[in-house]
Write a protein that holds these residues in place. Structure first.
Motif, PDB file in Angstrom:
ATOM      1  N   LEU A  40       0.808  -1.227   0.000  1.00  0.00           N
ATOM      2  CA  LEU A  40       0.000   0.000   0.000  1.00  0.00           C
ATOM      3  C   LEU A  40       0.836   1.270   0.000  1.00  0.00           C
ATOM      4  CD1 LEU A  40      -2.779  -1.008   2.565  1.00  0.00           C
ATOM      5  CD2 LEU A  40      -2.770  -1.273   0.077  1.00  0.00           C
ATOM      6  N   ALA A  41       2.152   1.116   0.044  1.00  0.00           N
ATOM      7  CA  ALA A  41       3.028   2.296   0.089  1.00  0.00           C
ATOM      8  C   ALA A  41       2.779   3.179  -1.135  1.00  0.00           C
ATOM      9  CB  ALA A  41       4.492   1.857   0.134  1.00  0.00           C
ATOM     10  N   GLY A  42       2.706   4.477  -0.888  1.00  0.00           N
ATOM     11  CA  GLY A  42       2.556   5.438  -1.977  1.00  0.00           C
ATOM     12  C   GLY A  42       1.125   5.635  -2.444  1.00  0.00           C
ATOM     13  N   MET A  43       0.133   5.005  -1.786  1.00  0.00           N
ATOM     14  CA  MET A  43      -1.256   5.153  -2.208  1.00  0.00           C
ATOM     15  C   MET A  43      -1.997   6.227  -1.412  1.00  0.00           C
ATOM     16  SD  MET A  43      -2.454   1.211  -2.935  1.00  0.00           S
ATOM     17  CE  MET A  43      -3.983   1.751  -3.725  1.00  0.00           C
ATOM     18  N   GLY A  44      -1.297   6.871  -0.495  1.00  0.00           N
ATOM     19  CA  GLY A  44      -1.905   7.972   0.241  1.00  0.00           C
ATOM     20  C   GLY A  44      -2.632   7.578   1.509  1.00  0.00           C
ATOM     21  N   PHE A  45      -2.550   6.336   1.934  1.00  0.00           N
ATOM     22  CA  PHE A  45      -3.216   5.907   3.159  1.00  0.00           C
ATOM     23  C   PHE A  45      -2.353   6.210   4.385  1.00  0.00           C
ATOM     24  CE2 PHE A  45      -4.997   2.760   0.065  1.00  0.00           C
ATOM     25  CZ  PHE A  45      -6.319   3.168   0.156  1.00  0.00           C
ATOM     26  N   ASP A  46      -3.035   6.474   5.509  1.00  0.00           N
ATOM     27  CA  ASP A  46      -2.354   6.537   6.804  1.00  0.00           C
ATOM     28  C   ASP A  46      -2.394   5.128   7.388  1.00  0.00           C
ATOM     29  OD1 ASP A  46      -1.970   9.308   6.601  1.00  0.00           O
ATOM     30  OD2 ASP A  46      -3.954   9.716   7.452  1.00  0.00           O
ATOM     31  N   LEU A  47      -1.248   4.468   7.463  1.00  0.00           N
ATOM     32  CA  LEU A  47      -1.182   3.067   7.842  1.00  0.00           C
ATOM     33  C   LEU A  47      -0.926   2.919   9.337  1.00  0.00           C
ATOM     34  CD1 LEU A  47       0.968   1.782   4.837  1.00  0.00           C
ATOM     35  CD2 LEU A  47      -1.515   1.710   5.087  1.00  0.00           C
ATOM     36  N   HIS A  48      -1.821   2.211  10.013  1.00  0.00           N
ATOM     37  CA  HIS A  48      -1.705   1.944  11.436  1.00  0.00           C
ATOM     38  C   HIS A  48      -1.553   0.441  11.619  1.00  0.00           C
ATOM     39  CE1 HIS A  48      -3.053   6.071  12.469  1.00  0.00           C
ATOM     40  NE2 HIS A  48      -3.771   5.946  11.365  1.00  0.00           N
ATOM     41  N   SER A  49      -0.478   0.005  12.268  1.00  0.00           N
ATOM     42  CA  SER A  49      -0.157  -1.413  12.347  1.00  0.00           C
ATOM     43  C   SER A  49       0.043  -1.855  13.786  1.00  0.00           C
ATOM     44  CB  SER A  49       1.117  -1.713  11.542  1.00  0.00           C
ATOM     45  OG  SER A  49       1.002  -1.239  10.211  1.00  0.00           O
ATOM     46  N   SER A  50      -0.104  -3.170  13.995  1.00  0.00           N
ATOM     47  CA  SER A  50       0.168  -3.737  15.312  1.00  0.00           C
ATOM     48  C   SER A  50       0.580  -5.195  15.165  1.00  0.00           C
ATOM     49  CB  SER A  50      -1.060  -3.648  16.228  1.00  0.00           C
ATOM     50  OG  SER A  50      -2.009  -4.632  15.862  1.00  0.00           O
ATOM     51  N   ASP A  51       1.349  -5.676  16.150  1.00  0.00           N
ATOM     52  CA  ASP A  51       1.759  -7.076  16.209  1.00  0.00           C
ATOM     53  C   ASP A  51       2.391  -7.298  17.573  1.00  0.00           C
ATOM     54  OD1 ASP A  51       2.773  -9.756  15.555  1.00  0.00           O
ATOM     55  OD2 ASP A  51       2.441  -9.167  13.481  1.00  0.00           O
ATOM     56  N   VAL A  52       2.837  -8.536  17.819  1.00  0.00           N
ATOM     57  CA  VAL A  52       3.379  -8.864  19.136  1.00  0.00           C
ATOM     58  C   VAL A  52       4.761  -9.506  19.078  1.00  0.00           C
ATOM     59  CG1 VAL A  52       1.125  -9.091  20.239  1.00  0.00           C
ATOM     60  CG2 VAL A  52       2.158 -11.077  19.104  1.00  0.00           C
ATOM     61  N   SER A  53       5.316  -9.749  17.881  1.00  0.00           N
ATOM     62  CA  SER A  53       6.593 -10.448  17.799  1.00  0.00           C
ATOM     63  C   SER A  53       7.760  -9.466  17.933  1.00  0.00           C
ATOM     64  CB  SER A  53       6.721 -11.194  16.461  1.00  0.00           C
ATOM     65  OG  SER A  53       6.997 -10.306  15.403  1.00  0.00           O
ATOM     66  N   ILE A  54       8.888  -9.976  18.368  1.00  0.00           N
ATOM     67  CA  ILE A  54      10.078  -9.145  18.544  1.00  0.00           C
ATOM     68  C   ILE A  54      10.557  -8.578  17.216  1.00  0.00           C
ATOM     69  CG2 ILE A  54      11.554 -11.210  18.475  1.00  0.00           C
ATOM     70  CD1 ILE A  54      13.518  -9.765  20.284  1.00  0.00           C
ATOM     71  N   TYR A  55      10.527  -9.381  16.184  1.00  0.00           N
ATOM     72  CA  TYR A  55      11.010  -8.946  14.873  1.00  0.00           C
ATOM     73  C   TYR A  55      10.127  -7.831  14.321  1.00  0.00           C
ATOM     74  CZ  TYR A  55      11.933  -9.241   9.833  1.00  0.00           C
ATOM     75  OH  TYR A  55      12.220  -8.950   8.527  1.00  0.00           O
TER      76      TYR A  55
END
Length: 444
Positions: A40-55
């Motif tokens: 989705l990079a470059g499409m104008g969205f505000d990206l909000h992410s979450s996860d639980v792994s160290i990496y």
């Protein structure tokens, strides 16, 4: 760049589907390797992410300019103290974890291969780390936010009308197993959470799909989402299929396509007598694909061969094919990806002659030239409903027998054997004496 990924067509579908969504925030729980964010990079969205792994949390915090808080464990400093200078709580730490996914699983394990892996990374560490830092610094992925939080609680905070795109784990232990070596050697403020149960998966799917715009995918069919199935992707013959589900999207089917080329050499047929001497001829990838599709058992998933060779008799007729690749774990070993005889012929055990040709001195020379290493033995895998393979019996040694991991077969048989102990002429002589009897046909 990032560890793990999904097929290219899947990323294209994500981007195509998201083009129908309203501009604004898009939420990505269980973001894993940031494949969705990269799509989705470059499409104008505000990206909000979450996860639980160290990496994932290391990458996500770095992309949102948060402190990473990752340190080398005290008990790992004796073995991995040479990594300490690379941990800068920023891009250097991210690069360290990325490279760590490739070699940390070998740390402390016995065996020449594991020792070579660790030694190689230690000796080349500065160059590899600098290269990874440079590549990371050129990333175009931008996040509006990243949170280290379990998907069950994080989704409760997502606005009900906002698009959600996620590939959540539909089975337990996936990422936990993948990142075990990182957790074993690094400490961080890891969140407390319980692995997803079957009921939790249903609840998460409900939270993702209970909105106007959403997309999810899995490498398992999800019966509850069948009405929303928008695509099935199988990028390569050996790849697991991806099932794509979405609120609205174009339907897509992606299947592997292999190039084929004609093989003009005549083939041994019924009524033909096999004559010497035997010769070996290199095949182009397309020619190998064509012959494999014609003669190999269709239940055996094809693989890419580094070296494909045709076996021909004294009349120039094709008898069969074998294909090799260098062994991943044993430097002086070649792995036989496939070997098969043409059919139909009057020789029911013609396949044994192909195995003899594949282990000949002439085949050994071809392997050594192709792989630029000394080859002293071969290994292969046979799938069978019998406890032994009659094709390899008497020619190779059964090294291991285990339950099959492929549908339709009872046993997975591992065979090994020496290479270069006989010539093609000796192979033909041995085969004629022991297995070269022709089928006897009687008239009616």
């Amino acid at each position: 760049m990032f560890q793990g990924t999904i097929p290219g067509p899947m990323r294209s579908i994500v981007r195509e589907t998201a083009s129908l969504w309203p501009s604004g925030p898009v939420y990505v729980p269980c973001c894993g390797n940031f494949t969705i964010e990269r799509s989705l990079a470059g499409m104008g969205f505000d990206l909000h992410s979450s996860d639980v792994s160290i990496y994932t949390s290391a990458v996500g915090r770095w992309l949102t300019r948060q402190p990473l808080g990752i340190q080398l464990r005290d008990e790992s400093r004796d073995e991995l103290g040479w990594l300490a200078d690379s941990l800068d709580d920023g891009v250097g730490t991210v690069a360290t974890l990325m490279l760590g996914t490739r070699f940390l699983a070998s740390v402390g394990r016995e065996g020449l291969w594991h020792e070579r892996v660790v030694r190689s990374y230690r000796e080349q560490w500065k160059a590899k780390h600098a290269e990874t830092v440079e590549r990371l610094s050129g990333s175009d992925v931008e996040l509006a936010s990243y949170e280290v939080e379990d998907v069950r609680t994080w989704l409760q905070k997502v606005p009900g009308d906002a698009p959600v795109c996620s590939f959540p784990p539909f089975y337990g232990g996936g990422y936990e197993k993948l990142y075990e070596p990182l957790e074993a050697h690094f400490t961080w403020d890891a969140p407390q959470y319980e692995p997803l149960s079957d009921d939790d998966v249903v609840s998460v799917l409900g939270a993702i799909t209970d909105r106007p715009y959403w997309l999810t995918a899995s490498n398992h069919s999800v019966p509850e989402l069948h009405p929303y199935l928008r695509g099935v992707i199988k990028a390569t013959p050996r790849a697991a299929p991806f099932y794509v589900y979405a609120s609205e999207a174009r339907t897509r089917i992606v299947a592997p396509r292999q190039p084929i080329e004609p093989v003009k050499a005549p083939r041994l047929r019924e009524g033909d007598a096999l004559v010497g001497p035997l010769t070996l001829s290199l095949l182009k990838p397309g020619q190998f694909n064509a012959l494999r599709s014609r003669y190999l058992n269709p239940r055996i998933a094809p693989g890419a061969a580094n070296l494909a060779v045709a076996v021909r008799d004294g009349g120039g007729r094709l008898l069969g094919v074998f294909a090799m690749a260098p062994s991943t774990f044993t430097p002086d070993e070649a792995y036989v990806l496939s070997d098969f005889a043409v059919a139909p012929t009057d020789y029911p055990r013609l396949s044994k002659l192909i195995v003899l040709a594949a282990t000949s001195a002439e085949a050994q020379l071809l392997c050594q030239r192709a792989f630029s290493r000394r080859i002293r033995r071969v290994a292969t895998t046979a799938f069978s409903n019998n406890p032994v393979s009659m094709k390899y019996r008497g020619l190779l040694r059964l090294h291991k027998r285990s339950p099959s991991n492929e549908d339709g077969w009872k046993f997975q048989l591992q065979y090994q054997g020496a290479v270069g102990q006989h010539t093609l002429a000796e192979a033909l002589q041995m085969w004629v004496k022991r297995w070269g009897a022709q089928t006897t046909k009687t008239g009616v």
